[in-house]
Design a protein around this motif. Structure first.
Motif, PDB file in Angstrom:
ATOM      1  N   LEU A 356       0.803  -1.210   0.000  1.00 31.60           N
ATOM      2  CA  LEU A 356       0.000   0.000   0.000  1.00 31.60           C
ATOM      3  C   LEU A 356       0.840   1.266   0.000  1.00 31.60           C
ATOM      4  O   LEU A 356       0.464   2.271  -0.611  1.00 31.60           O
ATOM      5  CB  LEU A 356      -0.952  -0.011   1.193  1.00 31.60           C
ATOM      6  CG  LEU A 356      -1.844  -1.254   1.304  1.00 31.60           C
ATOM      7  CD1 LEU A 356      -2.858  -1.102   2.417  1.00 31.60           C
ATOM      8  CD2 LEU A 356      -2.559  -1.508  -0.022  1.00 31.60           C
ATOM      9  N   MET A 357       1.971   1.262   0.702  1.00 31.56           N
ATOM     10  CA  MET A 357       2.804   2.457   0.742  1.00 31.56           C
ATOM     11  C   MET A 357       3.336   2.822  -0.645  1.00 31.56           C
ATOM     12  O   MET A 357       3.690   3.965  -0.905  1.00 31.56           O
ATOM     13  CB  MET A 357       3.958   2.251   1.719  1.00 31.56           C
ATOM     14  CG  MET A 357       3.539   2.299   3.179  1.00 31.56           C
ATOM     15  SD  MET A 357       2.720   3.839   3.610  1.00 31.56           S
ATOM     16  CE  MET A 357       2.809   3.769   5.391  1.00 31.56           C
ATOM     17  N   LYS A 358       3.382   1.850  -1.531  1.00 29.26           N
ATOM     18  CA  LYS A 358       3.866   2.116  -2.896  1.00 29.26           C
ATOM     19  C   LYS A 358       2.772   2.762  -3.749  1.00 29.26           C
ATOM     20  O   LYS A 358       3.055   3.258  -4.839  1.00 29.26           O
ATOM     21  CB  LYS A 358       4.316   0.806  -3.539  1.00 29.26           C
ATOM     22  CG  LYS A 358       5.439   0.104  -2.801  1.00 29.26           C
ATOM     23  CD  LYS A 358       5.740  -1.246  -3.438  1.00 29.26           C
ATOM     24  CE  LYS A 358       6.783  -2.007  -2.646  1.00 29.26           C
ATOM     25  NZ  LYS A 358       7.041  -3.361  -3.219  1.00 29.26           N
ATOM     26  N   HIS A 359       1.537   2.704  -3.250  1.00 26.30           N
ATOM     27  CA  HIS A 359       0.409   3.239  -4.019  1.00 26.30           C
ATOM     28  C   HIS A 359      -0.435   4.125  -3.091  1.00 26.30           C
ATOM     29  O   HIS A 359      -1.589   3.826  -2.818  1.00 26.30           O
ATOM     30  CB  HIS A 359      -0.437   2.100  -4.588  1.00 26.30           C
ATOM     31  CG  HIS A 359       0.328   1.120  -5.412  1.00 26.30           C
ATOM     32  ND1 HIS A 359       0.667   1.354  -6.727  1.00 26.30           N
ATOM     33  CD2 HIS A 359       0.850  -0.096  -5.102  1.00 26.30           C
ATOM     34  CE1 HIS A 359       1.352   0.326  -7.196  1.00 26.30           C
ATOM     35  NE2 HIS A 359       1.474  -0.573  -6.234  1.00 26.30           N
ATOM     36  N   ARG A 360       0.155   5.223  -2.632  1.00 25.74           N
ATOM     37  CA  ARG A 360      -0.528   6.064  -1.666  1.00 25.74           C
ATOM     38  C   ARG A 360      -1.818   6.649  -2.215  1.00 25.74           C
ATOM     39  O   ARG A 360      -2.766   6.881  -1.464  1.00 25.74           O
ATOM     40  CB  ARG A 360       0.403   7.195  -1.210  1.00 25.74           C
ATOM     41  CG  ARG A 360       1.471   6.777  -0.203  1.00 25.74           C
ATOM     42  CD  ARG A 360       0.854   6.298   1.122  1.00 25.74           C
ATOM     43  NE  ARG A 360      -0.248   7.131   1.563  1.00 25.74           N
ATOM     44  CZ  ARG A 360      -0.086   8.295   2.203  1.00 25.74           C
ATOM     45  NH1 ARG A 360       1.129   8.751   2.467  1.00 25.74           N
ATOM     46  NH2 ARG A 360      -1.129   8.992   2.581  1.00 25.74           N
ATOM     47  N   PHE A 362      -3.902   5.172  -4.261  1.00 23.49           N
ATOM     48  CA  PHE A 362      -4.920   4.137  -4.138  1.00 23.49           C
ATOM     49  C   PHE A 362      -5.347   3.953  -2.679  1.00 23.49           C
ATOM     50  O   PHE A 362      -6.525   3.727  -2.386  1.00 23.49           O
ATOM     51  CB  PHE A 362      -4.394   2.816  -4.697  1.00 23.49           C
ATOM     52  CG  PHE A 362      -4.146   2.823  -6.170  1.00 23.49           C
ATOM     53  CD1 PHE A 362      -4.818   3.714  -7.005  1.00 23.49           C
ATOM     54  CD2 PHE A 362      -3.259   1.935  -6.763  1.00 23.49           C
ATOM     55  CE1 PHE A 362      -4.602   3.729  -8.379  1.00 23.49           C
ATOM     56  CE2 PHE A 362      -3.035   1.935  -8.133  1.00 23.49           C
ATOM     57  CZ  PHE A 362      -3.702   2.842  -8.938  1.00 23.49           C
ATOM     58  N   LEU A 363      -4.383   4.035  -1.775  1.00 19.08           N
ATOM     59  CA  LEU A 363      -4.697   3.904  -0.354  1.00 19.08           C
ATOM     60  C   LEU A 363      -5.626   5.037   0.096  1.00 19.08           C
ATOM     61  O   LEU A 363      -6.559   4.805   0.872  1.00 19.08           O
ATOM     62  CB  LEU A 363      -3.403   3.913   0.457  1.00 19.08           C
ATOM     63  CG  LEU A 363      -3.542   3.734   1.972  1.00 19.08           C
ATOM     64  CD1 LEU A 363      -4.203   2.405   2.286  1.00 19.08           C
ATOM     65  CD2 LEU A 363      -2.172   3.824   2.636  1.00 19.08           C
ATOM     66  N   GLN A 364      -5.377   6.239  -0.408  1.00 17.45           N
ATOM     67  CA  GLN A 364      -6.242   7.373  -0.078  1.00 17.45           C
ATOM     68  C   GLN A 364      -7.658   7.128  -0.571  1.00 17.45           C
ATOM     69  O   GLN A 364      -8.639   7.410   0.133  1.00 17.45           O
ATOM     70  CB  GLN A 364      -5.680   8.649  -0.710  1.00 17.45           C
ATOM     71  CG  GLN A 364      -6.458   9.920  -0.393  1.00 17.45           C
ATOM     72  CD  GLN A 364      -6.124  10.491   0.966  1.00 17.45           C
ATOM     73  OE1 GLN A 364      -5.492   9.818   1.797  1.00 17.45           O
ATOM     74  NE2 GLN A 364      -6.542  11.712   1.210  1.00 17.45           N
ATOM     75  N   SER A 365      -7.800   6.567  -1.740  1.00 18.03           N
ATOM     76  CA  SER A 365      -9.134   6.254  -2.268  1.00 18.03           C
ATOM     77  C   SER A 365      -9.841   5.238  -1.376  1.00 18.03           C
ATOM     78  O   SER A 365     -11.039   5.380  -1.073  1.00 18.03           O
ATOM     79  CB  SER A 365      -9.025   5.710  -3.694  1.00 18.03           C
ATOM     80  OG  SER A 365      -8.531   6.688  -4.584  1.00 18.03           O
ATOM     81  N   HIS A 366      -9.110   4.221  -0.957  1.00 22.86           N
ATOM     82  CA  HIS A 366      -9.712   3.202  -0.086  1.00 22.86           C
ATOM     83  C   HIS A 366     -10.206   3.835   1.217  1.00 22.86           C
ATOM     84  O   HIS A 366     -11.302   3.510   1.699  1.00 22.86           O
ATOM     85  CB  HIS A 366      -8.680   2.116   0.209  1.00 22.86           C
ATOM     86  CG  HIS A 366      -9.144   1.099   1.203  1.00 22.86           C
ATOM     87  ND1 HIS A 366     -10.097   0.145   0.907  1.00 22.86           N
ATOM     88  CD2 HIS A 366      -8.806   0.905   2.519  1.00 22.86           C
ATOM     89  CE1 HIS A 366     -10.327  -0.600   1.970  1.00 22.86           C
ATOM     90  NE2 HIS A 366      -9.555  -0.166   2.957  1.00 22.86           N
ATOM     91  N   ILE A 367      -9.420   4.732   1.785  1.00 22.26           N
ATOM     92  CA  ILE A 367      -9.805   5.402   3.024  1.00 22.26           C
ATOM     93  C   ILE A 367     -11.068   6.231   2.817  1.00 22.26           C
ATOM     94  O   ILE A 367     -11.992   6.213   3.647  1.00 22.26           O
ATOM     95  CB  ILE A 367      -8.643   6.274   3.539  1.00 22.26           C
ATOM     96  CG1 ILE A 367      -7.527   5.376   4.089  1.00 22.26           C
ATOM     97  CG2 ILE A 367      -9.121   7.259   4.593  1.00 22.26           C
ATOM     98  CD1 ILE A 367      -6.261   6.127   4.450  1.00 22.26           C
ATOM     99  N   ILE A 368     -11.142   6.960   1.715  1.00 19.75           N
ATOM    100  CA  ILE A 368     -12.302   7.813   1.455  1.00 19.75           C
ATOM    101  C   ILE A 368     -13.551   6.979   1.231  1.00 19.75           C
ATOM    102  O   ILE A 368     -14.639   7.309   1.733  1.00 19.75           O
ATOM    103  CB  ILE A 368     -12.013   8.735   0.251  1.00 19.75           C
ATOM    104  CG1 ILE A 368     -10.962   9.770   0.645  1.00 19.75           C
ATOM    105  CG2 ILE A 368     -13.290   9.418  -0.234  1.00 19.75           C
ATOM    106  CD1 ILE A 368     -10.444  10.608  -0.500  1.00 19.75           C
TER     107      ILE A 368
END
Length: 744
Positions: A356-360, A362-368
């Motif tokens: 996930l750290m490599k795709h911040r 995408f991680l932000q989208s998941h959080i939203i």
């Protein structure tokens, strides 16, 4: 002629009688004897008549008379609507009592909804209550929640402001990436959102029962386990469609969200693989483990930290995240937290570090995406409708209908009306105020005294009943009787719901407006602050609270206090005007079950070393075989060994409640029944016991520690000789087995 006869120093004269006189004297004697016999017979008849009259007054006078009050009529309507009297009670008593449950619904679900309606009536009549300063904010919050026209007019703008506070979103083209742990701290402390794990304050279930931060698995939106779902591909398509709809509602371009949505699905799927059922944790004897924050903390060097302690989940800055969430508590690296699944945290941390750290972005989208679900009650109704549609479709594909958890019980509820959502959120945010008003509205002194009288009878019966438990030794029996004697009970309200509380009176930190979402978030933060402040107060008065509108009785081990909330002691389970058979069969069996659970430990292996282990195991095995011999409802499966403690409590509760009811009948006359139901008082007792268990068997959770509702009815009844007697069950009937068990 008189003659004289010497008799000592004097003389006695005797007159000789003629034969006629002798005959007349004989007849007089016979007549006198006849009169005495007649007088005796008459006296006996009078005494017998008076005895029969007295017997008729004492016994026939207290015989069953119909209860014609409105509360009894409502109960009768429920029983007639839910039951199916065409079914033979000795063969299928569940159908006899609950055969039309699809039409009436679970009584627990109906009572939970009725309690919500009671709170709604309180919130919609603010002028009826004397409110302390600040308490009017509860009513203002409810009105704002119900003002859907204002919420619809605001649309997605309030949530877009939240996205900006989190650094923006690449889909909107205005993303300024924040540090991952900074974002996580904001989510946990300011928005009440826990995307990767849950953290909460709660007393430990073991001595010394101190309140502590507990870290648990997250509650994921959709359970995606590829190997277990036959329609896995279709579920993925429905979830992708849902995420696309969210982006559209937020004002983004759905054609640009494909990779973000796919990655969110990947995260959900991976986290689901890491989840371990609570049942499995208990089986492995690891409900929680105590570790320091330092053992979870980001290491200063890779792999190992101070003193050779390997870090469990180094991707999370635990100290900063927990400190932000539980301020003003003072935390340090040596602070010990309770972790419910270390293996999950380890796998979750590795997922974040490696992928996930490599795709911040995408991680932000998941959080939203996840934050939308958390804040959906405060958003435009289209967001709520999108998630409801997803839940319904996933339920159809998995065969598991969408469930909601209300008042400690889980129910099927396809439609959640807006007023109910607003009531639930107002209860959560303004709990102290509404608790007091709910008690004043629903729990009158007469209800309290009648419930206490019922509980006292149940408890006293249980104390005396312990002498009949065959496997219990004398010392254990004496200890159990002492524990029951010393038990405290809170019937209806607890002290915290009655005593003035400055936090309840002011709510100074609650800011109303300008948008409902901002009001909602202010209440989220205010509630968290009150919880923390409560745990910082003296431990004895803030250990635990039972919501007055709840339906679940609770027992505090450290306080040795049992609480029966006011929300439970309501129709159709309890009312001072009900026939005693109903109160003892329904509420009485619930009370007896809670008392029995105090002694669950005795039934576990090694839980009672001094007891007759052979007799105990024989009784447990007997009960297990009794339940295994009963047919399960179609489409359900259960593990008898997993449900054994609950089965034991159900069977024992029925026996104790029935014994208490019989004892009450001896002391008090004037029993009543429900008219037109054609059930004697004792038959009504069993009918009321079964009514508590009525629910659709198809909604049974496979992981439930309780048996399916049909078995919760048939198991205890088939173990009760009195049931067979009062329903005249023939030999060979399902609920008249050739042998029975005596565990309790």
């Amino acid at each position: 002629m008189w003659t004289e006869q010497a008799s000592g120093s004097g003389t006695r004269r005797r007159r000789e009688r003629s034969p006629e006189e002798e005959l007349h004297t004989t007849q007089d004697g016979w007549w006198q004897m006849t009169l005495r016999a007649l007088r005796t017979l008459l006296l006996f008849s009078i005494i017998l008549g008076l005895s029969l009259l007295l017997w008729g007054y004492v016994f026939q006078g207290c015989g069953p008379s119909p209860c014609k009050t409105s509360v009894c009529q409502d109960l009768l309507d429920l029983y007639l609507a839910s039951g199916n009297t065409s079914v033979a009670p000795c063969t299928d008593f569940f159908s006899f009592a609950c055969g039309n449950i699809n039409r009436t619904g679970s009584p627990f679900q109906a009572l939970a909804e009725e309690n919500k309606r009671r709170v709604r009536r309180i919130l919609e009549t603010p002028g009826s209550w004397r409110l302390a300063p600040g308490e009017e904010k509860a009513f203002e919050f409810y009105n704002s929640c119900m003002n859907m026209s204002a919420i619809e007019a605001a649309g997605a703008s309030p949530f877009r402001q939240v996205i900006e506070e989190l650094g923006g979103w690449s889909i909107f083209g205005n993303w300024t990436p924040l540090d991952f742990n900074q974002t996580l701290s904001l989510l946990m402390s300011q928005y009440g959102h826990f995307p990767f794990f849950r953290a909460y304050l709660k007393p430990l279930p073991t001595p010394p029962y101190l309140p502590v931060i507990q870290i648990d698995q997250p509650e994921l939106d959709v359970l995606l386990k590829q190997k277990q779902e036959p329609n896995y591909a279709q579920i993925l398509r429905e979830y992708l469609s849902y995420l696309n709809r969210l982006v559209t509602l937020l004002g983004g371009d759905p054609t640009k969200v494909g990779n973000d949505a796919s990655y969110s699905l990947f995260i959900n799927s991976q986290l689901n693989q890491f989840l371990r059922p609570g049942e499995q944790q208990q089986a492995q004897g690891k409900v929680f483990e105590m570790v320091t924050i330092d053992q979870l903390q980001v290491p200063r060097a890779k792999g190992w930290g101070k003193m050779g302690i390997k870090r469990v989940a180094p991707a999370i800055d635990w100290l900063s995240c927990l400190q932000a969430t539980f301020a003003p508590m003072s935390l340090s690296p040596s602070y010990r937290v309770a972790v419910h699944d270390l293996e999950y945290l380890k796998n979750m941390s590795q997922l974040i570090e490696k992928d996930l750290m490599k795709h911040r972005d995408f991680l932000q989208s998941h959080i939203i995406f996840g934050l939308v679900k958390t804040l959906s009650p405060a958003l435009d109704s289209q967001f709520q409708e999108a998630h409801r549609s997803l839940s319904q479709k996933v339920g159809e594909l998995t065969g598991r209908p969408p469930m909601v958890r209300t008042a400690g019980e889980e129910f099927f509820q396809p439609v959640h009306p807006r007023w109910m959502t607003c009531v639930e959120k107002t209860e959560a945010f303004f709990e102290p105020t509404l608790a007091t008003l709910f008690i004043k509205e629903t729990f009158k002194p007469s209800t309290h005294s009648a419930a206490m009288e019922l509980f006292t009878t149940i408890k006293d019966t249980f104390i005396s009943h312990l002498h009949t438990v065959p496997w219990m030794d004398r010392e254990t029996r004496a200890e159990a009787q002492d524990r029951l004697t010393q038990l405290q009970v809170k019937m209806g309200p607890s002290e915290w719901a009655l005593k003035p509380d400055p936090a309840r009176q002011e709510y100074d930190d609650v800011q109303l407006g300008p948008s409902f979402l901002q009001t909602f978030l202010s209440c989220v933060r205010s509630r968290q602050a009150r919880v923390i402040q409560g745990f910082l107060q003296p431990f004895s008065s803030h250990r635990w609270q039972v919501l007055p509108w709840g339906l679940k009785a609770s027992y505090s081990i450290p306080d040795h206090v049992m609480v029966f909330p006011a929300g439970l002691l309501q129709p159709p389970f309890f009312h001072p005007g009900y026939p005693r058979a109903v109160n003892f069969g329904a509420a009485g069996s619930i009370m007896a079950r809670e008392l029995l659970h105090i002694f669950d430990q005795l039934l576990l292996p090694g839980g009672c070393p001094a007891c007759d282990t052979r007799a105990l195991q024989k009784a447990l095995l007997c009960l297990e075989r009794l339940y295994a011999a009963l047919p399960s409802p179609k489409g359900t499966s259960f593990n008898v060994s997993r449900t054994l403690l609950e089965d034991a409590a159900d069977a024992g509760a029925l026996a104790i409640a029935l014994k208490a009811y019989k004892k009450r009948l001896v002391l008090f006359r004037g029993e009543t029944i429900l008219p037109n139901l054609d059930l004697s008082p004792r038959q009504l007792f069993f009918r009321s016991y079964a009514q508590v268990m009525c629910r659709d068997p198809s909604t049974q959770d496979p992981q439930d520690i309780r048996s399916p509702p049909t078995l919760r009815v048939h198991g205890p009844l088939s173990d009760s000789p009195a049931f067979t007697t009062h329903f005249r069950c023939p030999q060979g009937a399902l609920l008249n087995p050739p042998s029975r068990c005596q565990l309790w």
